[in-house]
Motif scaffolding. Structure first.
Motif, PDB file in Angstrom:
ATOM      1  N   SER A 156      95.148 -16.973 159.025  1.00 22.40           N
ATOM      2  CA  SER A 156      94.745 -15.847 158.184  1.00 22.40           C
ATOM      3  C   SER A 156      93.898 -14.903 159.023  1.00 22.40           C
ATOM      4  N   VAL A 157      94.086 -13.610 158.785  1.00 22.41           N
ATOM      5  CA  VAL A 157      93.330 -12.583 159.501  1.00 22.41           C
ATOM      6  C   VAL A 157      92.656 -11.713 158.468  1.00 22.41           C
ATOM      7  N   ASP A 158      91.336 -11.601 158.583  1.00 22.35           N
ATOM      8  CA  ASP A 158      90.554 -10.777 157.674  1.00 22.35           C
ATOM      9  C   ASP A 158      89.662  -9.878 158.516  1.00 22.35           C
ATOM     10  N   ASP A 159      90.021  -8.605 158.602  1.00 25.75           N
ATOM     11  CA  ASP A 159      89.297  -7.628 159.399  1.00 25.75           C
ATOM     12  C   ASP A 159      89.269  -8.087 160.852  1.00 25.75           C
ATOM     13  N   GLN A 160      88.136  -8.506 161.375  1.00 25.06           N
ATOM     14  CA  GLN A 160      88.020  -8.931 162.768  1.00 25.06           C
ATOM     15  C   GLN A 160      87.782 -10.434 162.899  1.00 25.06           C
ATOM     16  N   LYS A 161      88.250 -11.223 161.929  1.00 30.19           N
ATOM     17  CA  LYS A 161      88.104 -12.676 161.995  1.00 30.19           C
ATOM     18  C   LYS A 161      89.461 -13.333 161.766  1.00 30.19           C
ATOM     19  N   ILE A 162      89.815 -14.195 162.703  1.00 30.34           N
ATOM     20  CA  ILE A 162      91.055 -14.957 162.622  1.00 30.34           C
ATOM     21  C   ILE A 162      90.684 -16.405 162.316  1.00 30.34           C
ATOM     22  N   VAL A 163      91.316 -16.980 161.316  1.00 30.39           N
ATOM     23  CA  VAL A 163      91.103 -18.392 161.002  1.00 30.39           C
ATOM     24  C   VAL A 163      92.440 -19.109 161.126  1.00 30.39           C
ATOM     25  N   VAL A 164      92.466 -20.101 161.997  1.00 28.00           N
ATOM     26  CA  VAL A 164      93.660 -20.906 162.212  1.00 28.00           C
ATOM     27  C   VAL A 164      93.361 -22.309 161.694  1.00 28.00           C
ATOM     28  N   THR A 165      94.241 -22.824 160.842  1.00 26.29           N
ATOM     29  CA  THR A 165      94.022 -24.130 160.224  1.00 26.29           C
ATOM     30  C   THR A 165      95.204 -25.047 160.527  1.00 26.29           C
ATOM     31  N   PRO A 166      95.051 -25.874 161.573  1.00 24.84           N
ATOM     32  CA  PRO A 166      96.100 -26.858 161.859  1.00 24.84           C
ATOM     33  C   PRO A 166      95.872 -28.124 161.039  1.00 24.84           C
ATOM     34  N   VAL A 167      96.952 -28.774 160.650  1.00 24.84           N
ATOM     35  CA  VAL A 167      96.858 -30.006 159.861  1.00 24.84           C
ATOM     36  C   VAL A 167      97.753 -31.059 160.510  1.00 24.84           C
ATOM     37  N   GLY A 168      97.190 -32.234 160.747  1.00 26.20           N
ATOM     38  CA  GLY A 168      97.941 -33.350 161.323  1.00 26.20           C
ATOM     39  C   GLY A 168      97.369 -33.755 162.662  1.00 26.20           C
ATOM     40  N   GLU A 169      98.251 -34.154 163.560  1.00 28.86           N
ATOM     41  CA  GLU A 169      97.859 -34.561 164.904  1.00 28.86           C
ATOM     42  C   GLU A 169      98.227 -33.456 165.881  1.00 28.86           C
ATOM     43  N   LEU A 170      97.302 -33.152 166.784  1.00 32.35           N
ATOM     44  CA  LEU A 170      97.522 -32.117 167.795  1.00 32.35           C
ATOM     45  C   LEU A 170      97.669 -32.823 169.138  1.00 32.35           C
ATOM     46  N   ASP A 171      98.900 -32.797 169.671  1.00 35.09           N
ATOM     47  CA  ASP A 171      99.163 -33.532 170.900  1.00 35.09           C
ATOM     48  C   ASP A 171     100.173 -32.777 171.760  1.00 35.09           C
ATOM     49  N   ALA A 172     100.631 -33.444 172.814  1.00 35.76           N
ATOM     50  CA  ALA A 172     101.542 -32.815 173.773  1.00 35.76           C
ATOM     51  C   ALA A 172     102.820 -32.298 173.133  1.00 35.76           C
ATOM     52  N   HIS A 173     103.226 -32.895 172.030  1.00 38.20           N
ATOM     53  CA  HIS A 173     104.481 -32.512 171.395  1.00 38.20           C
ATOM     54  C   HIS A 173     104.380 -31.237 170.564  1.00 38.20           C
ATOM     55  N   ASN A 174     103.168 -30.882 170.150  1.00 37.56           N
ATOM     56  CA  ASN A 174     103.074 -29.735 169.248  1.00 37.56           C
ATOM     57  C   ASN A 174     101.921 -28.778 169.526  1.00 37.56           C
ATOM     58  N   CYS A 175     101.136 -28.986 170.576  1.00 37.25           N
ATOM     59  CA  CYS A 175      99.976 -28.115 170.794  1.00 37.25           C
ATOM     60  C   CYS A 175     100.383 -26.668 171.079  1.00 37.25           C
ATOM     61  N   LYS A 176     101.580 -26.459 171.565  1.00 35.71           N
ATOM     62  CA  LYS A 176     102.051 -25.086 171.807  1.00 35.71           C
ATOM     63  C   LYS A 176     102.203 -24.312 170.497  1.00 35.71           C
ATOM     64  N   GLU A 177     102.470 -25.006 169.393  1.00 37.49           N
ATOM     65  CA  GLU A 177     102.562 -24.338 168.091  1.00 37.49           C
ATOM     66  C   GLU A 177     101.228 -23.685 167.737  1.00 37.49           C
ATOM     67  N   LEU A 178     100.146 -24.401 167.992  1.00 34.48           N
ATOM     68  CA  LEU A 178      98.816 -23.850 167.743  1.00 34.48           C
ATOM     69  C   LEU A 178      98.590 -22.631 168.628  1.00 34.48           C
ATOM     70  N   GLY A 179      98.961 -22.764 169.897  1.00 33.37           N
ATOM     71  CA  GLY A 179      98.802 -21.651 170.835  1.00 33.37           C
ATOM     72  C   GLY A 179      99.579 -20.419 170.424  1.00 33.37           C
ATOM     73  N   GLU A 180     100.809 -20.610 170.004  1.00 36.22           N
ATOM     74  CA  GLU A 180     101.634 -19.482 169.586  1.00 36.22           C
ATOM     75  C   GLU A 180     101.067 -18.809 168.336  1.00 36.22           C
ATOM     76  N   ALA A 181     100.581 -19.610 167.399  1.00 33.68           N
ATOM     77  CA  ALA A 181     100.011 -19.055 166.166  1.00 33.68           C
ATOM     78  C   ALA A 181      98.772 -18.223 166.459  1.00 33.68           C
ATOM     79  N   LEU A 182      97.877 -18.761 167.275  1.00 33.05           N
ATOM     80  CA  LEU A 182      96.648 -18.034 167.575  1.00 33.05           C
ATOM     81  C   LEU A 182      96.922 -16.833 168.471  1.00 33.05           C
ATOM     82  N   SER A 183      97.783 -17.001 169.453  1.00 38.86           N
ATOM     83  CA  SER A 183      98.093 -15.890 170.359  1.00 38.86           C
ATOM     84  C   SER A 183      98.670 -14.696 169.613  1.00 38.86           C
TER      85      SER A 183
END
Length: 101
Positions: free
Chosen positions: A6-33
């Motif tokens: 979610s983006v509100d003005d000048q604040k980005i909030v990213v909420t990952p749910v589950g396990e963050l590991d080698a198989h999926n950490c790029k998803e977090l990176g792509e979302a935030l980027s």
């Protein structure tokens, strides 16, 4: 892992749910980027309340994202850490790096 952004003005909030590991950490990176590109200079928060596990790949991705956000004039912090995630960051000495109190 599921990632909400979610983006509100000048604040980005990213909420990952589950396990963050080698198989999926790029998803977090792509979302935030994507959010950072559309909101340069924004402060970014990763709400880690839904993360049950992180591994060394996730830590590397978090550090890379922190550098990316800083290069765009923003900041990246972690909030609502689960005990298992907090412990990994304590062991690695990264709690202060991510602004976790």
């Amino acid at each position: 892992m599921d990632v909400q952004v979610s983006v509100d003005d000048q604040k980005i909030v990213v909420t990952p749910v589950g396990e963050l590991d080698a198989h999926n950490c790029k998803e977090l990176g792509e979302a935030l980027s994507g959010a950072v590109e559309s909101t340069p200079g924004a402060s970014a928060v990763i709400d880690a309340g839904g993360l049950s596990f992180i591994d060394s790949s996730a830590i590397s991705e978090l550090l890379r994202l922190r550098e990316q956000v800083a290069a765009d004039g923003g900041s990246l912090t972690l909030e609502n850490l689960q005990p298992s995630v907090r412990r990994v960051l304590e062991i690695t000495g990264l709690l202060e790096t991510f602004g976790v109190s």
